[in-house]
Design a protein around this motif. Structure first.
Motif, PDB file in Angstrom:
ATOM      1  N   ASP A  35      -8.970  10.854  -5.076  1.00  0.00           N
ATOM      2  CA  ASP A  35      -9.010  10.969  -3.624  1.00  0.00           C
ATOM      3  C   ASP A  35      -7.728  10.476  -2.966  1.00  0.00           C
ATOM      4  O   ASP A  35      -7.271  11.060  -1.975  1.00  0.00           O
ATOM      5  N   HIS A  36      -7.162   9.386  -3.479  1.00  0.00           N
ATOM      6  CA  HIS A  36      -5.960   8.843  -2.847  1.00  0.00           C
ATOM      7  C   HIS A  36      -4.797   9.831  -2.919  1.00  0.00           C
ATOM      8  O   HIS A  36      -4.028   9.968  -1.956  1.00  0.00           O
ATOM      9  N   LYS A  81      -9.833  -0.059  -3.951  1.00  0.00           N
ATOM     10  CA  LYS A  81     -11.174   0.393  -3.574  1.00  0.00           C
ATOM     11  C   LYS A  81     -12.256  -0.503  -4.163  1.00  0.00           C
ATOM     12  O   LYS A  81     -13.263  -0.807  -3.498  1.00  0.00           O
ATOM     13  N   ARG A  83       0.861  -1.181   0.000  1.00  0.00           N
ATOM     14  CA  ARG A  83       0.000   0.000   0.000  1.00  0.00           C
ATOM     15  C   ARG A  83       0.903   1.240   0.000  1.00  0.00           C
ATOM     16  O   ARG A  83       1.352   1.714   1.042  1.00  0.00           O
ATOM     17  N   TRP A  98      -4.202   6.224   1.203  1.00  0.00           N
ATOM     18  CA  TRP A  98      -5.646   5.972   1.075  1.00  0.00           C
ATOM     19  C   TRP A  98      -5.830   4.909   0.002  1.00  0.00           C
ATOM     20  O   TRP A  98      -4.905   4.628  -0.773  1.00  0.00           O
ATOM     21  N   ASP A  99      -7.008   4.320  -0.066  1.00  0.00           N
ATOM     22  CA  ASP A  99      -7.270   3.314  -1.091  1.00  0.00           C
ATOM     23  C   ASP A  99      -7.139   3.899  -2.497  1.00  0.00           C
ATOM     24  O   ASP A  99      -7.797   4.891  -2.831  1.00  0.00           O
ATOM     25  N   THR A 100      -6.336   3.265  -3.322  1.00  0.00           N
ATOM     26  CA  THR A 100      -6.318   3.585  -4.741  1.00  0.00           C
ATOM     27  C   THR A 100      -7.506   2.891  -5.404  1.00  0.00           C
ATOM     28  O   THR A 100      -8.121   2.005  -4.815  1.00  0.00           O
ATOM     29  N   PRO A 101      -7.851   3.272  -6.647  1.00  0.00           N
ATOM     30  CA  PRO A 101      -8.989   2.616  -7.308  1.00  0.00           C
ATOM     31  C   PRO A 101      -8.871   1.091  -7.354  1.00  0.00           C
ATOM     32  O   PRO A 101      -9.873   0.386  -7.208  1.00  0.00           O
ATOM     33  N   LYS A 158     -12.751  -3.785  -1.998  1.00  0.00           N
ATOM     34  CA  LYS A 158     -12.775  -3.512  -0.559  1.00  0.00           C
ATOM     35  C   LYS A 158     -13.280  -4.706   0.247  1.00  0.00           C
ATOM     36  O   LYS A 158     -12.965  -4.850   1.438  1.00  0.00           O
TER      37      LYS A 158
END
Length: 371
Positions: free
Chosen positions: A307-308, A138, A128, A132-135, A141
């Motif tokens: 977002d990430h 995500k 990671r 934050w979660d990458t696509p 999940k």
């Protein structure tokens, strides 16, 4: 491959999920640890790969298109060639593959299938490299919590846990660097990086610009240098020995309107640019955060992609390892500020270890505990 080899699962969809895998591969090979790199796009048919190339061009041409594409990310199951997937799963089972290091979540459905047929306990670690979660994670999940997730930038702790490079050489002292600034738009050449070049050139900064398209190369001014990846290369390509490689890099010079290309010896020429630069300017991708920490390079961050990357930007600035371009500009493009950031990076770098060392030490401890 033998059963003790570590399988590194990468993707060519993003160099951020490819270059770190190649760095780890190189690091392990130098320590006589067997590794094998697999790139997800080799499980696609050629038509899908052709569409990826077209998408990269569209994203490079218009950042708003790239942001929209990011929001529409989905699983890749329908893009996979079932015959190629089946062949890979059977080869892993035949060879007794049990150890995997995974650089993109898009591999998870394939690993789920392998878990059901492997017949032995698997050691799978998910890398990671974002805060934050990458696509790619995500969209899976529901799967990734069941795996060993190794977060380099744990959002709840403002202290990166590790870094990945082809070696573990200490960062070059700041005073010994050439003072040049490296500018790029990530593997797809996206973002607002191109807008900063003319502004910094006028201020007299020495720039090393990584272009996506040779058409971006300006007339030689004796100060700005341009580099890029050879156009015919794709991350899913293999060399004559069937191995994945770092991208072949070129130096571009345009004089009198004529563009000339010069092949660099190998990828280490590019990493030397990183080691020697005063700062990196780019969008806040996870692999660039890793470069910043690995080589002790202050990160001047541009508009994020998704977002990430927004979380990456917030995290890096909160750690004191980077600054937004607008903020740096408002502060008069301070070189002293960059040197202060370097010192914080160097302090953090001195208390953490290379991921390859962390991985090997943890596996040795697990082996001892079973004896």
């Amino acid at each position: 491959m033998n059963s003790s080899s570590i399988i590194l699962l990468a993707s060519g969809n993003s160099l951020g999920a490819y270059i770190p895998a190649m760095h780890l591969h190189t690091y392990m090979q130098h320590r006589c640890v067997g590794t094998e790199v697999h790139v997800l796009e080799n499980l696609y048919d050629e038509e899908i790969r052709r569409k990826i190339r077209l998408t990269k061009k569209a994203f490079h041409a218009d950042f708003s298109v790239a942001r929209m594409g990011h929001k529409l990310a989905k699983t890749v199951d329908t893009s996979l060639d079932e015959g190629a997937v089946q062949w890979l799963l059977e080869s892993w089972k035949r060879d007794g593959a049990t150890r995997f290091v995974v650089f993109t979540g898009f591999w998870l459905p394939i690993l789920e299938r392998y878990k059901s047929i492997a017949g032995s306990t698997l050691d799978i670690q998910l890398i990671r490299l974002d805060a934050w979660d990458t696509p790619s994670f995500k969209v899976h999940k529901q799967l990734y919590p069941d795996y060993d997730n190794f977060w380099f930038y744990e959002p709840s702790r403002l202290s990166p846990t590790s870094y990945i490079a082809s070696d573990a050489v200490d960062p070059l002292p700041y005073g010994q660097r050439g003072g040049r600034i490296l500018i790029h738009g990530g593997g797809w050449g996206i973002g607002t990086y191109a807008r900063t070049i003319s502004e910094l050139r006028q201020l007299g900064f020495g720039l090393d610009v990584i272009v996506y398209d040779p058409a971006e190369v300006e007339e030689d001014d004796g100060v700005t240098r341009y580099f890029g990846t050879e156009a015919s290369w794709d991350p899913w390509s293999r060399d004559a020995q069937g191995r994945h490689t770092f991208p072949p890099m070129l130096r571009y010079i345009r004089e009198g309107g004529v563009l000339r290309e010069f092949r660099l010896d190998d990828y280490s020429v590019y990493t030397e640019l990183l080691r020697n630069c005063a700062a990196i300017i780019s969008k806040p991708g996870g692999a660039t955060l890793n470069d910043s920490l690995s080589y002790g390079v202050p990160f001047i961050m541009l508009e994020p992609f998704g977002d990430h990357e927004l979380h990456n930007s917030t995290y890096w600035q909160s750690c004191g390892f980077g600054i937004g371009f607008a903020e740096w500009k408002a502060g008069g493009f301070s070189k002293l500020h960059l040197e202060e950031i370097y010192r914080r990076l160097l302090e953090q770098r001195s208390i953490i270890n290379h991921y390859g060392e962390v991985y090997l030490c943890s596996r040795k401890q697990q082996l001892r505990s079973t004896l």
